[in-house]
Design an enzyme around this catalytic site. Structure first.
Site, mmCIF file in Angstrom:
data_model
loop_
_atom_site.group_PDB
_atom_site.id
_atom_site.type_symbol
_atom_site.label_atom_id
_atom_site.label_comp_id
_atom_site.label_asym_id
_atom_site.label_seq_id
_atom_site.Cartn_x
_atom_site.Cartn_y
_atom_site.Cartn_z
ATOM 1 N N SER A 168 0.817 -1.222 0.000
ATOM 2 C CA SER A 168 0.000 0.000 0.000
ATOM 3 C C SER A 168 0.845 1.264 0.000
ATOM 4 O O SER A 168 0.301 2.367 0.072
ATOM 5 C CB SER A 168 -0.919 0.008 1.228
ATOM 6 O OG SER A 168 -0.157 -0.071 2.425
ATOM 7 N N ASN B 123 -2.005 -2.836 12.901
ATOM 8 C CA ASN B 123 -3.455 -2.663 12.936
ATOM 9 C C ASN B 123 -3.858 -1.421 13.726
ATOM 10 O O ASN B 123 -4.672 -0.612 13.267
ATOM 11 C CB ASN B 123 -4.127 -3.903 13.541
ATOM 12 C CG ASN B 123 -3.924 -5.140 12.703
ATOM 13 O OD1 ASN B 123 -3.357 -5.088 11.618
ATOM 14 N ND2 ASN B 123 -4.395 -6.273 13.201
ATOM 15 N N THR C 265 -40.209 25.714 -9.287
ATOM 16 C CA THR C 265 -40.408 24.380 -8.738
ATOM 17 C C THR C 265 -40.667 23.472 -9.923
ATOM 18 O O THR C 265 -41.288 23.893 -10.914
ATOM 19 C CB THR C 265 -41.607 24.301 -7.756
ATOM 20 O OG1 THR C 265 -42.810 24.600 -8.467
ATOM 21 C CG2 THR C 265 -41.438 25.279 -6.603
ATOM 22 N N HIS C 266 -40.160 22.233 -9.851
ATOM 23 C CA HIS C 266 -40.273 21.294 -10.981
ATOM 24 C C HIS C 266 -39.643 21.885 -12.249
ATOM 25 O O HIS C 266 -40.016 21.525 -13.360
ATOM 26 C CB HIS C 266 -41.726 20.914 -11.251
ATOM 27 C CG HIS C 266 -42.454 20.399 -10.051
ATOM 28 N ND1 HIS C 266 -42.344 19.089 -9.618
ATOM 29 C CD2 HIS C 266 -43.281 21.008 -9.165
ATOM 30 C CE1 HIS C 266 -43.082 18.911 -8.541
ATOM 31 N NE2 HIS C 266 -43.651 20.073 -8.225
ATOM 32 N N SER D 154 -15.101 26.191 -27.173
ATOM 33 C CA SER D 154 -15.214 25.005 -28.011
ATOM 34 C C SER D 154 -14.058 24.966 -29.002
ATOM 35 O O SER D 154 -13.633 26.005 -29.513
ATOM 36 C CB SER D 154 -16.545 25.032 -28.771
ATOM 37 O OG SER D 154 -16.544 24.111 -29.838
ATOM 38 N N LYS E 62 -18.743 29.808 -28.484
ATOM 39 C CA LYS E 62 -19.184 29.127 -27.272
ATOM 40 C C LYS E 62 -18.538 29.678 -26.003
ATOM 41 O O LYS E 62 -17.359 30.002 -25.956
ATOM 42 C CB LYS E 62 -18.892 27.620 -27.356
ATOM 43 C CG LYS E 62 -19.718 26.873 -28.366
ATOM 44 C CD LYS E 62 -21.193 26.882 -28.054
ATOM 45 C CE LYS E 62 -21.533 26.152 -26.779
ATOM 46 N NZ LYS E 62 -21.270 24.701 -26.861
ATOM 47 N N ASN F 243 -18.747 28.052 -22.285
ATOM 48 C CA ASN F 243 -19.270 26.908 -21.540
ATOM 49 C C ASN F 243 -18.970 27.012 -20.044
ATOM 50 O O ASN F 243 -17.888 27.450 -19.657
ATOM 51 C CB ASN F 243 -18.665 25.599 -22.063
ATOM 52 C CG ASN F 243 -19.021 25.337 -23.514
ATOM 53 O OD1 ASN F 243 -20.096 25.710 -23.973
ATOM 54 N ND2 ASN F 243 -18.120 24.687 -24.234
ATOM 55 N N GLU G 45 -20.026 21.888 -14.722
ATOM 56 C CA GLU G 45 -20.350 20.549 -15.212
ATOM 57 C C GLU G 45 -19.450 19.518 -14.545
ATOM 58 O O GLU G 45 -19.895 18.410 -14.211
ATOM 59 C CB GLU G 45 -20.195 20.494 -16.731
ATOM 60 C CG GLU G 45 -21.216 21.343 -17.483
ATOM 61 C CD GLU G 45 -20.992 21.339 -18.979
ATOM 62 O OE1 GLU G 45 -20.309 20.406 -19.476
ATOM 63 O OE2 GLU G 45 -21.488 22.237 -19.663
ATOM 64 N N TYR H 168 -9.483 -7.009 12.599
ATOM 65 C CA TYR H 168 -8.884 -6.371 11.423
ATOM 66 C C TYR H 168 -8.862 -7.356 10.267
ATOM 67 O O TYR H 168 -8.565 -8.537 10.425
ATOM 68 C CB TYR H 168 -7.456 -5.902 11.719
ATOM 69 C CG TYR H 168 -6.832 -5.239 10.511
ATOM 70 C CD1 TYR H 168 -7.053 -3.894 10.257
ATOM 71 C CD2 TYR H 168 -6.067 -5.971 9.599
ATOM 72 C CE1 TYR H 168 -6.520 -3.278 9.129
ATOM 73 C CE2 TYR H 168 -5.532 -5.369 8.471
ATOM 74 C CZ TYR H 168 -5.767 -4.028 8.240
ATOM 75 O OH TYR H 168 -5.254 -3.439 7.119
ATOM 76 N N GLN I 69 -7.850 -2.053 3.894
ATOM 77 C CA GLN I 69 -6.904 -1.249 3.124
ATOM 78 C C GLN I 69 -7.626 -0.409 2.079
ATOM 79 O O GLN I 69 -7.106 0.615 1.615
ATOM 80 C CB GLN I 69 -5.885 -2.174 2.441
ATOM 81 C CG GLN I 69 -4.748 -1.458 1.758
ATOM 82 C CD GLN I 69 -3.592 -2.385 1.461
ATOM 83 O OE1 GLN I 69 -2.890 -2.831 2.367
ATOM 84 N NE2 GLN I 69 -3.403 -2.721 0.193
ATOM 85 N N LYS J 2 -8.446 3.745 2.394
ATOM 86 C CA LYS J 2 -7.537 4.867 2.152
ATOM 87 C C LYS J 2 -7.747 5.529 0.800
ATOM 88 O O LYS J 2 -7.883 6.755 0.714
ATOM 89 C CB LYS J 2 -6.086 4.386 2.284
ATOM 90 C CG LYS J 2 -5.746 3.909 3.678
ATOM 91 C CD LYS J 2 -4.454 3.136 3.714
ATOM 92 C CE LYS J 2 -4.367 2.359 5.003
ATOM 93 N NZ LYS J 2 -5.453 1.362 5.154
#
Length: 460
Positions: A22, A109, A154-155, A276, A282, A284, A289, A316, A321, A324
Site C-alpha cells: 500500500s 493494525n 419548482t419542478h 469550443s 461558445k 461553456n 459541469e 482487522y 486497506q 484509504k
C-alpha cells in the site's frame, strides 16, 4: 527488513506484492505515522519498556525521518511495503537496533487506525477552511442583490418571484450543513486506537489516556477488537463529501441553466469559462459541469467502502486497506472543485435586467389567491377561482395583469379594482416577509443570521 517475514521459507511473490503493498498511496500518511510513533515511544518509555535514552534516540531518529519527508529527500526502497515499514526501516538505518524496540506491543493494525484518524482530522480542518471561503463568497454576492428580482422555480417550471440573494443564500445553508456533518465526523474520529495492538490490547502498562491526549485526540477506544476495525468515521467523511458533492452539483446545475443565453441570468467570468474547439462563439460553464459530474464519483467512493465493510468478520481484515484510496480520492476531488466553485461565485455577474424580464404574470397567480383570501374567501376556493382566471387569460392570450375587470368579475364578484395593485412583482416579493422568506428585508435579516452562524461556527 520485512516486519513479518520470519515464519515464511520463501519470499513474497512479485504479483502478490503489487496487490498487497500500500506504499503507493499510504505514503501520504507519513507525518501522522511519525507523530504517532513519537507519542508511542514516550508511552513505552513511561511504561518502563525502553529507557529514557533509548526513547530520546528513537525520537531524534523519527524527527530526522520526518524532516526527510518534508524536504522531499526520503527515498523508498524495495521492501517498503507500507508507510509503517518505510518509516521503521529508515529509523533503524539512522539509530541502529534500538529502532527495533519502537514496535514493542504495537501492531500495524492499531498503528494504521491511528494514522488514519489523525489524517482525517487534519483533512477535515483543511476542507472546512475552503467551505468557509465558499460561504463568505455566497454572502458577498448575495448582499449585493437583496432587491434583485428573479423567477423562482419548482419542478423547473416558473413558480413565484424571489430575489437573487434568496437563491444564493439557499446554498449557504446547504454548505453549513456540510460543515456540521464534517465536524460531527471529526468528533467521532477523535478517538485513539493506539494501544489496541493487533486485536487483544497492549501487554505493557502504557497510559492510553495520556497517549490519546499527546496525539491531540479526545479519548481512547474502549474495546481493542473494535478499535482496529472501526472505519465508521471514514464512512462519515465519505458521506459528508458525497452530500457536499450533491450540493455543489445542484449549484452547478443552476449556474449551467441560468448562464445559458436562453435564460441569460448569469455570466461567468472569462477566467472560469471554457470554449469550443470547433464553435468560436461558445462560452461553456465546464467547471460547474465537472462539479456536477464529480458528485457521482464522491457517491461511488461512499457506496464502495460501505460495500466493503458490510461483510467483514470481527477484527482487522486486509479489506480495510480499501478505506484509504476512497478517503484520499474524495478529499482530493472536493479540494480540486471547491477553489474553482468559490472563484466562480465570487466573480459571478448577475444580469438583473434579464432576471426581471423573465418574470411573467402567471407567477403572480398565488398572489391573486391570497388577495381573495384577504377578501374572506377560503384558500381552497380561491385556488379554484384563480385557476379559472388563468384559464381565461390563456384563452384571451393575455397575462392576468392585463385581464379586464369585466372578465374578472364574470368569474367572481370578490374581484375589485384594487386587485391590480396586488399584482405587482415587487409587492409580491415584499409580502414574503416572515422569517426565512424572500422579502428583501427578510433576506437581509437572513444574511445577518448567516454571518452570525458563520462566526459562531468558526469559533467552536
Amino acid at each position: 527488513m520485512s516486519l513479518w517475514g520470519g515464519r515464511f521459507s520463501e519470499p513474497t511473490d512479485e504479483d502478490l506484492k503489487k496487490l498487497n503493498d500500500s506504499i503507493g498511496f499510504d505514503n501520504r500518511l507519513y507525518r501522522q505515522d511519525i507523530l504517532g510513533s513519537i507519542a508511542y515511544a514516550q508511552a513505552i518509555r513511561d511504561a518502563g519498556v525502553i529507557t529514557a535514552d533509548e526513547c530520546a534516540q528513537i525520537i531524534t531518529g523519527l524527527e530526522k525521518v520526518l524532516a526527510e519527508f518534508e524536504q522531499g529527500l526520503f527515498t523508498l526502497v524495495e521492501g517498503d511495503e507500507d508507510i509503517h515499514t518505510a518509516v521503521e526501516r529508515r529509523l533503524t538505518e539512522l539509530v541502529g537496533p534500538v529502532g527495533g524496540k519502537l514496535h514493542t506491543g504495537r501492531s500495524r493494525n492499531d498503528q494504521i487506525a491511528t494514522d488514519m484518524r489523525l489524517w482525517t482530522i487534519d483533512a477535515i480542518g483543511t476542507l472546512d477552511e475552503q467551505l468557509d471561503m465558499l460561504q463568505t463568497a455566497l454572502i458577498g454576492v448575495a448582499s449585493q442583490h437583496t432587491d434583485t428580482l428573479m423567477p423562482g422555480y419548482t419542478h423547473m417550471q416558473p413558480a413565484q418571484p424571489i430575489v437573487a440573494a434568496h437563491w444564493l443564500m439557499s446554498f449557504f445553508w446547504m454548505i453549513g450543513r456540510d460543515r456540521e456533518r464534517l465536524q460531527d465526523a471529526k468528533r467521532r474520529a477523535s478517538v485513539s486506537p493506539l494501544g489496541a495492538g493487533a486485536l487483544a490490547g497492549n501487554p505493557f502498562a502504557i497510559d492510553r489516556d495520556t497517549l490519546a491526549k499527546q496525539l491531540g485526540l479526545s479519548s481512547y477506544s474502549h474495546n481493542s477488537l473494535d478499535a482496529v476495525s472501526d472505519r465508521d468515521y471514514v464512512v462519515d467523511v465519505l458521506y459528508a463529501a458525497a452530500m457536499l458533492g450533491a450540493h455543489l452539483s445542484r449549484l452547478g446545475e443552476d449556474v449551467i441553466y441560468y448562464s445559458n443565453p436562453l435564460f441569460g441570468y448569469l455570466t461567468l467570468n472569462d477566467r472560469y469559462s471554457t470554449g469550443s474547439s470547433l464553435m468560436p462563439q461558445k462560452r461553456n460553464a465546464d467547471p460547474m459541469e465537472l462539479a456536477r459530474g464529480k458528485a457521482g464519483r464522491l457517491l461511488g467512493n461512499l457506496t464502495g467502502l460501505l460495500g466493503t465493510l458490510k461483510g467483514l468478520p470481527t477484527g482487522y481484515n486486509k479489506d480495510l486497506q480499501e478505506d484509504k484510496e476512497a478517503l484520499f480520492d474524495s478529499f482530493d476531488t472536493v479540494m480540486t472543485i471547491l477553489p474553482v466553485v468559490t472563484a466562480i461565485v465570487s466573480t459571478l455577474k448577475i444580469n438583473a435586467d434579464k432576471m426581471y424580464a423573465a418574470l411573467t404574470d402567471d407567477m403572480l397567480a398565488t398572489e391573486l389567491a391570497d388577495y381573495l383570501v384577504n377578501k374572506g374567501m377560503t384558500f381552497r376556493e380561491a385556488h379554484h377561482i384563480v385557476g379559472e382566471v388563468v384559464r381565461e387569460s390563456e384563452r384571451q392570450k393575455v397575462g392576468i395583469r392585463s385581464l379586464s375587470m369585466d372578465a374578472y368579475q364574470a368569474i367572481s364578484d370578490k374581484f375589485e379594482p384594487d386587485l391590480y395593485e396586488a399584482l405587482q412583482f415587487e409587492k409580491a416579493v415584499a409580502r414574503k416577509a416572515a422569517a426565512g422568506g424572500t422579502a428583501p428585508e427578510a433576506v437581509r435579516q437572513q444574511i445577518t443570521a448567516a454571518k452570525a452562524w458563520q462566526q459562531s461556527f468558526n469559533q467552536e
